[in-house]
Write an enzyme that holds these catalytic residues in place. Sequence first.
Site, PDB file in Angstrom:
ATOM      1  N   ASP A  43       0.833  -1.204   0.000  1.00 45.79           N
ATOM      2  CA  ASP A  43       0.000   0.000   0.000  1.00 45.79           C
ATOM      3  C   ASP A  43       0.874   1.263   0.000  1.00 45.79           C
ATOM      4  O   ASP A  43       1.720   1.424   0.876  1.00 45.79           O
ATOM      5  CB  ASP A  43      -0.890  -0.045   1.255  1.00 45.79           C
ATOM      6  CG  ASP A  43      -2.133   0.809   1.128  1.00 45.79           C
ATOM      7  OD1 ASP A  43      -2.019   1.957   0.653  1.00 45.79           O
ATOM      8  OD2 ASP A  43      -3.223   0.349   1.525  1.00 45.79           O
ATOM      9  N   THR A  84      -6.705   3.802  -1.938  1.00 44.82           N
ATOM     10  CA  THR A  84      -6.604   2.358  -1.663  1.00 44.82           C
ATOM     11  C   THR A  84      -7.737   1.521  -2.272  1.00 44.82           C
ATOM     12  O   THR A  84      -7.477   0.523  -2.948  1.00 44.82           O
ATOM     13  CB  THR A  84      -6.576   2.127  -0.139  1.00 44.82           C
ATOM     14  OG1 THR A  84      -5.390   2.727   0.351  1.00 44.82           O
ATOM     15  CG2 THR A  84      -6.566   0.653   0.216  1.00 44.82           C
ATOM     16  N   LYS A 166      -6.041  -3.360   6.658  1.00 42.49           N
ATOM     17  CA  LYS A 166      -7.204  -2.568   6.213  1.00 42.49           C
ATOM     18  C   LYS A 166      -8.284  -3.503   5.678  1.00 42.49           C
ATOM     19  O   LYS A 166      -7.994  -4.322   4.792  1.00 42.49           O
ATOM     20  CB  LYS A 166      -6.813  -1.643   5.058  1.00 42.49           C
ATOM     21  CG  LYS A 166      -5.933  -0.490   5.432  1.00 42.49           C
ATOM     22  CD  LYS A 166      -5.729   0.402   4.190  1.00 42.49           C
ATOM     23  CE  LYS A 166      -4.747   1.519   4.480  1.00 42.49           C
ATOM     24  NZ  LYS A 166      -4.505   2.367   3.307  1.00 42.49           N
ATOM     25  N   ASP A 167      -9.513  -3.318   6.123  1.00 41.06           N
ATOM     26  CA  ASP A 167     -10.624  -4.143   5.624  1.00 41.06           C
ATOM     27  C   ASP A 167     -10.703  -4.091   4.097  1.00 41.06           C
ATOM     28  O   ASP A 167     -10.796  -5.122   3.429  1.00 41.06           O
ATOM     29  CB  ASP A 167     -11.948  -3.687   6.258  1.00 41.06           C
ATOM     30  CG  ASP A 167     -12.083  -2.180   6.302  1.00 41.06           C
ATOM     31  OD1 ASP A 167     -11.950  -1.539   5.250  1.00 41.06           O
ATOM     32  OD2 ASP A 167     -12.309  -1.617   7.403  1.00 41.06           O
ATOM     33  N   ARG A 168     -10.612  -2.878   3.526  1.00 38.26           N
ATOM     34  CA  ARG A 168     -10.781  -2.756   2.068  1.00 38.26           C
ATOM     35  C   ARG A 168      -9.642  -3.427   1.291  1.00 38.26           C
ATOM     36  O   ARG A 168      -9.830  -3.859   0.166  1.00 38.26           O
ATOM     37  CB  ARG A 168     -10.949  -1.295   1.660  1.00 38.26           C
ATOM     38  CG  ARG A 168      -9.834  -0.352   2.101  1.00 38.26           C
ATOM     39  CD  ARG A 168     -10.250   1.107   1.880  1.00 38.26           C
ATOM     40  NE  ARG A 168      -9.203   2.053   2.213  1.00 38.26           N
ATOM     41  CZ  ARG A 168      -8.958   2.541   3.422  1.00 38.26           C
ATOM     42  NH1 ARG A 168      -9.694   2.153   4.457  1.00 38.26           N
ATOM     43  NH2 ARG A 168      -7.996   3.427   3.630  1.00 38.26           N
ATOM     44  N   HIS A 312       1.838   8.130   5.342  1.00 36.89           N
ATOM     45  CA  HIS A 312       1.016   9.324   5.599  1.00 36.89           C
ATOM     46  C   HIS A 312       1.571  10.133   6.769  1.00 36.89           C
ATOM     47  O   HIS A 312       1.520  11.348   6.763  1.00 36.89           O
ATOM     48  CB  HIS A 312      -0.421   8.913   5.939  1.00 36.89           C
ATOM     49  CG  HIS A 312      -1.252   8.623   4.726  1.00 36.89           C
ATOM     50  ND1 HIS A 312      -1.549   9.583   3.798  1.00 36.89           N
ATOM     51  CD2 HIS A 312      -1.842   7.482   4.296  1.00 36.89           C
ATOM     52  CE1 HIS A 312      -2.301   9.041   2.844  1.00 36.89           C
ATOM     53  NE2 HIS A 312      -2.475   7.768   3.119  1.00 36.89           N
ATOM     54  N   HIS A 356      -1.302   2.477  -5.270  1.00 33.32           N
ATOM     55  CA  HIS A 356      -1.035   3.872  -5.665  1.00 33.32           C
ATOM     56  C   HIS A 356       0.318   4.265  -5.118  1.00 33.32           C
ATOM     57  O   HIS A 356       0.902   3.515  -4.320  1.00 33.32           O
ATOM     58  CB  HIS A 356      -2.122   4.823  -5.112  1.00 33.32           C
ATOM     59  CG  HIS A 356      -2.293   4.705  -3.613  1.00 33.32           C
ATOM     60  ND1 HIS A 356      -1.382   5.229  -2.738  1.00 33.32           N
ATOM     61  CD2 HIS A 356      -3.224   4.089  -2.855  1.00 33.32           C
ATOM     62  CE1 HIS A 356      -1.762   4.963  -1.497  1.00 33.32           C
ATOM     63  NE2 HIS A 356      -2.877   4.244  -1.526  1.00 33.32           N
TER      64      HIS A 356
HETATM   65 ZN   LIG Z   1      -3.162   6.293   1.878  1.00 33.41          ZN
END
Ligand SMILES: [Zn+2]
Length: 550
Positions: A43, A84, A166-168, A312, A356
């Site tokens: 990610d 994401t 992350k769930d997604r 981040h 990304h």
């Molecule tokens: Zn991000």
Amino acid sequence: MGKNRFIKITVVIVLIASIAFLFTFCLHKDKKIPKLVVGIVVDQMAYDFIPRYWDKYSENGFKRLIKYGFFCKNTKLVHFPSYTAPGHSSIYTGSVPSVNGIVGNDWFDKKKEKVVYCTDDDTCHTIGSFSNEGNMSPSSLLSPTITDQLALTNNYKSKIIGIALKDRGAIFPAGHIGSSAYWYDETSKKWISSSYYMNKLPYWVEEFNNKNLPDKYLSRPWYTFLPIESYSESTNDDNEFEEVYKGEERPVFPHNLPELKYKDMHLFRTTPFGNSITKDFAVDAIKNENLGKNEFTDFLCISFSSTDYVGHKFGPNSIETEDTYLRVDLDIAEILEYLDNNIGLQNYLVFLTADHGVCSNPEYLKRNGYSAGTFFTKVILDSVNTYLERTYNKNNLALYFFNQQIYLNDELIKENGLNSNDIAKNTAFYIKNGIEGIENVWTSEDLKNGISNEYYFRYFKNGYYEERCGDVFVNFKQYWIEDKIKGAEHGGPYSYDIHIPLIWYGCGINKGESSEPVEMIDIAPTLSKLLNIPYPKDCLGKPIKEIINK
Ligand SMILES: [Zn+2]
């Protein structure tokens, strides 16, 4: 030509054709199909993180994949926004948000008249804890995934598992008919799932949760993996561009995790050890679910989320981010070693990519002479409303600024007999000419009609799904981001946000590299070819020829 000669030539032609057919048939029959596919998404991994940290990576992680696998060096997203949920959806469906409906991590749903989170599903409940973090499913994803297609082709005999903090990052890759997906619940510090997949956690997941690994990982301070003075690819440790952990004065090593863990419930995921536990859980899944040991191909989808959380917080120029990549490299090496010893190199296929990239901190960029900046979404929304009130004599005509889109107040517009197209056009004109740092502005009508010569138009058109999108789309200038002064953000269509690594390794993959353009939507059809199954229904990409024409 004599009759005999004609017959002879015909017989020779038929013979040659038959041999060619048999040869192709045998080749096809011998094409080796992997017993296990492991999809790894890192990610926020911009392409740049491969060359930048190359000399410091181990021989057994990224370097092993690149040296002995096939590296597509010029792979890019083709949709906006580079977040994401749209990224994972695009990788696994081979489509874009305008088709698969995943237009952001959240969006305003015009039918439901509320802001929704991409994987929220009220009809489901959490399996494995008392929180609401498992009330989720992939129901918002409108296209089938490559994993769905595999299950369908094998009459549901393949085991498919999605794993991410992350769930997604777990749910979308595992698809709609995936055997299961697991993600991390910060409240209970456990791996959980949803009633969409199961009624109770498998025994091995319960056992894993009982080991309390998050506490163990946070029981020691975070020191850099290598001596800190060797991190020459990053800025000085102590600087004003990075966020600090709650309870810390300066963003510097060593980060005292045993003390900080009582002050910040999100601490664990914003350390590299969120990736390490994902690796631990993935290895346990392979072991306990007997992945790669059956007649039909199994598919494990892993997404490493902590690279994004750390990115981040500290930004791509920080020692924290560099150290997180050096450590995820070791996590990947451990997974490969496990696969070697238990599945065998000839039986597994790995692909590694990212959802990304990321933009550097704008204040840091400004300091280095770039034109950069931060937008505050509330300020944009207020200024648009002030302008619209002056023009139409009505307050609050713009409802939200979300995913770089203005959502107009349809009800108010209707009540007052105003024309929404007209308001959208005026809003677009105002933003383009009245606000600094804007590259392009398009209305939803522009995106629907599909006419523009502007370069970035394609990305926004691919990101437009009417029921879930706003009325005016804003493309910030490069190096301008939303709502962040410290740390970093992503979301735009610029190369730092959309240029990602893509590496293929293992069963059926020849060694090599290419700088030919590849699109994120090409990953799913390439997998289809390697697995000898149909493309997922909405797939828009094409198989990568260097991978399939061996
Ligand atoms: Zn991000």
